[in-house]
Design a protein around this motif. Structure first.
Motif: not given
Length: 314
Positions: A288-305
């Motif tokens: 939250k402090k850095a403004g980034i989300s690992g799980m969001k990035a994983i979800a985007e990758t899975l959606a693309q797959e």
């Protein structure tokens, strides 16, 4: 039945953030909780993308044979050509730090001096190989299992021969060179889709239980968030190091799409890599402090797959 994402795991708490992100993207998914079960080898698996999040520490949650059962399921899926992210090779590395170290060294990654031992006498005798402080750890671990610091063979022997000694679930205990960082920290590099996402500094001054999702837990229940002067987890802005290219090559060669890789630097700046977590988790406060989300990035990758799979089926 239309294709979907299948989440293979044994810990509901660790999958909640991922399910939330998949729902935000309207990605269909199904939960496969593989602590136990059965399947017919003659059946054909469903269509979809299978994300393996099985953990080496499953036995600490009374899921002793979850990794073995998952290995059987992954073998079945792969035999039918299903798309598995963090495949059976990745699982083999998740449950063996010996296998991790061997695979990392194959890709030019420096690891600490490590001796694997089975049997108390062999474990104690192996300490003769270390002239400086060393640590013990379990080969099949996670959550800092079995990690203790020793200065010499005698103190190790006292521990190993006492009732306090806890053997690794697979019987293999590691003795490993102790790397001391000047600031009592380690660095955890997170990878999504096999590519570097970010690095997080982890304060180790209070011990070695370093899973980001466990930082503020009592058992498996999250405690309320509190403000701390020096956060245990802090994402490093613009982190860069030559070892990242080696890490990515290692991940690609071993069927790993998502992982956290832990490393530490000594006072001379030498970097040693000592752990790979294919069931990676993230710290919400640091992200939250850095403004980034690992799980969001994983979800985007899975959606693309999943989208790629749909395209192939047309």
């Amino acid at each position: 039945m239309s294709a979907k994402i299948y989440i293979i795991h044994e810990n509901e708490e660790w999958t909640k953030p991922l399910k939330h992100e998949l729902e935000q993207f309207n990605v269909p998914y199904e939960d496969w909780f593989l602590s136990e079960g059965n399947f017919d080898l003659s059946d054909v698996p469903p269509d979809g993308v299978f994300y393996n999040r099985m953990s080496a520490s499953s036995h600490t949650r009374d899921h002793r044979y979850a990794p073995e059962y998952t290995a059987a399921v992954l073998s079945w899926l792969e035999s039918h050509g299903r798309r598995v992210l963090n495949d059976s090779r990745a699982l083999a590395l998740e449950v063996s730090k010996v296998a991790q170290s061997s695979a990392l060294r194959k890709h030019g990654v420096v690891t600490p001096k490590t001796i694997a031992a089975v049997g108390k006498d062999h474990l104690v005798n192996a300490a003769d190989e270390f002239s400086e402080p060393f640590i013990t750890k379990h080969n099949r671990a996670g959550k800092g299992l079995g990690v203790q610091l020793f200065n010499n063979q005698e103190t190790l022997k006292g521990y190993v021969m006492s009732d306090a000694f806890e053997d690794s679930i697979d019987g293999i205990t590691l003795l490993q060179q102790y790397i001391q960082a000047p600031d009592a920290s380690i660095t955890r590099c997170e990878f999504v889709g096999g590519k570097f996402l970010y690095a997080v500094r982890v304060d180790t001054s209070e011990g070695f239980e370093l899973c980001p999702a466990d930082a503020c837990q009592v058992g498996d229940s999250f405690c309320p968030t509190t403000e701390e002067p020096a956060p245990k987890f802090e994402i490093i802005e613009n982190f860069d190091h030559p070892v990242l290219a080696n890490y990515e090559a290692f991940l690609k060669a071993n069927g790993i799409a998502f992982a956290g890789i832990e490393c530490i630097q000594n006072e001379r700046g030498d970097l040693f890599t000592y752990d790979v977590n294919t069931n990676t988790n993230y710290n919400a406060d640091a992200e939250k402090k850095a403004g980034i989300s690992g799980m969001k990035a994983i979800a985007e990758t899975l959606a693309q797959e999943l989208s790629n799979l749909h395209s192939l089926q047309k």
